[in-house]
Design an enzyme around this catalytic site. Sequence first.
Site, short mmCIF file in Angstrom:
data_model
loop_
_atom_site.label_atom_id
_atom_site.label_comp_id
_atom_site.label_asym_id
_atom_site.label_seq_id
_atom_site.Cartn_x
_atom_site.Cartn_y
_atom_site.Cartn_z
N HIS A 153 5.72 26.13 -8.93
CA HIS A 153 5.62 25.55 -7.56
C HIS A 153 4.42 26.23 -6.72
O HIS A 153 4.09 27.29 -7.04
CB HIS A 153 7.19 25.81 -6.91
CG HIS A 153 8.23 24.82 -7.21
ND1 HIS A 153 8.60 23.76 -6.81
CD2 HIS A 153 8.53 24.57 -8.67
CE1 HIS A 153 9.67 23.34 -7.52
NE2 HIS A 153 9.51 23.42 -8.63
N GLY A 154 4.31 25.70 -5.61
CA GLY A 154 3.60 26.60 -4.38
C GLY A 154 2.23 26.53 -5.17
O GLY A 154 1.45 27.64 -4.78
N HIS A 193 5.19 28.22 -1.09
CA HIS A 193 4.85 27.00 -0.66
C HIS A 193 4.08 27.06 0.70
O HIS A 193 4.30 28.00 1.28
CB HIS A 193 6.10 26.08 -0.40
CG HIS A 193 7.01 26.07 -1.47
ND1 HIS A 193 8.37 26.53 -1.64
CD2 HIS A 193 6.97 24.90 -2.45
CE1 HIS A 193 8.74 26.05 -2.92
NE2 HIS A 193 7.99 25.13 -3.18
N GLY A 194 3.04 26.05 0.82
CA GLY A 194 2.34 26.17 1.94
C GLY A 194 1.00 26.74 1.79
O GLY A 194 0.39 26.97 0.54
N GLU A 213 15.84 25.87 -11.12
CA GLU A 213 15.02 27.20 -10.47
C GLU A 213 15.92 28.35 -10.66
O GLU A 213 16.87 28.45 -10.32
CB GLU A 213 14.85 26.68 -9.13
CG GLU A 213 13.80 27.79 -8.55
CD GLU A 213 13.17 27.43 -7.10
OE1 GLU A 213 12.72 26.50 -7.01
OE2 GLU A 213 13.28 28.38 -6.33
N SER A 255 -0.79 24.96 -4.61
CA SER A 255 -2.04 24.67 -3.70
C SER A 255 -2.52 25.91 -3.05
O SER A 255 -1.53 26.87 -2.99
CB SER A 255 -1.50 23.76 -2.27
OG SER A 255 -1.16 22.63 -2.57
N ASP A 281 12.12 16.61 -5.73
CA ASP A 281 11.73 17.51 -5.53
C ASP A 281 12.73 18.68 -5.03
O ASP A 281 13.12 18.11 -3.69
CB ASP A 281 10.34 17.68 -4.78
CG ASP A 281 9.64 19.33 -4.82
OD1 ASP A 281 9.67 19.80 -5.73
OD2 ASP A 281 8.70 19.16 -3.81
N ASN A 332 3.10 21.87 -9.23
CA ASN A 332 3.33 21.35 -8.29
C ASN A 332 2.48 21.52 -7.09
O ASN A 332 2.04 22.58 -6.48
CB ASN A 332 4.87 21.75 -7.74
CG ASN A 332 5.79 21.39 -8.27
OD1 ASN A 332 5.71 20.83 -9.28
ND2 ASN A 332 7.24 21.42 -7.60
#
Length: 284
Positions: free
Chosen positions: A208-209, A180-181, A134, A211, A82, A230
């Site tokens: 990505h990111g 992210h986060g 990316e 969550s 990753d 992801n």
Amino acid sequence: MPLVPLNEVLGKADREGYAVGAFNCNNMEIVQAIARAAEEEKAPVIIQASQGAIKYAGLNYIVALVKQAAAEISVPVVLHLDHGTSFEQVLQCIRHGFTSVMIDGSQYPLEENIRLTRKVVEIAHAVGVSVEGELGRIGGTEDNISVSEAEAFFTDPDEAKRFVEETGVDALAISIGTAHGRYKGEPRLDFERLKKIDALVPCPIVLHGSSGVPDESIREAVRLGVRKINIDTNIREAFVGAIREYLPDHPDEIDPRNILRPAREAATAIIREKIRLFGSSNKA
Ligand code: G3H
Ligand code: 13P
Ligand code: ZN
């Protein structure tokens, strides 16, 4: 089952219109949670190691844990790097047995990103390893940039087309509003941009990111062509949340197994939920 390359699981996902979960691992319990969830859902799965995971656990441990987990289950497992940072790191991961690598050249100007990514694709493809590139910047929720500032980093659809054509990547990570986060507010994704990118780009798209992105937005992203999703932060929250919940009721507990068992179960449960949301249950 032995580990498989990313293009194998994403090719099927693209043909059948679902996304495969890519879950970050940092220790044995999380690797086991990802493998169990995938096996129980009969889903293909991507287990990925970040820079932090490699520093924390070491490359040898990660590879051994993931290979063992894959050997014990009957669904396809991809071992993926990753946000790979350099050509050297990619080579190390391939030598250690990764079946897929990400080279993240998104901080470089386009020409340089293309040059670095193409070099990685040449050597990775020669040994049957897949590559994710990316384009556009996916920041962190802690970066404290406003939405309009973030838009400056969103992926340009025409550049994406050129990037994929000139590099030959198997999957493309794009920036359309995720970070992210943990999100402070609700993330709003630029679906129009995703639609344009999907129409122009021949390879599967990676989010990505993911969550904290509302389920409805995830479903829409999958409908519009996202094929790898992801997830890290949601696993961390479930894992550490279960430990926090357990400890106050068991102040004298000193057996780590009793503390980590509920954490592993909570991680398995959230991963199963995500797999169902992505539509990859029963697709192994
Ligand atoms: O993409 C970032 C991942 O969430 C993991 O970050 O290096 O802290 O493990 P990490
Ligand atoms: P989250 O931690 O926001 O889920 O992002 C994970 C990720 O994109 C890993 O590359
Ligand atoms: Zn990421």
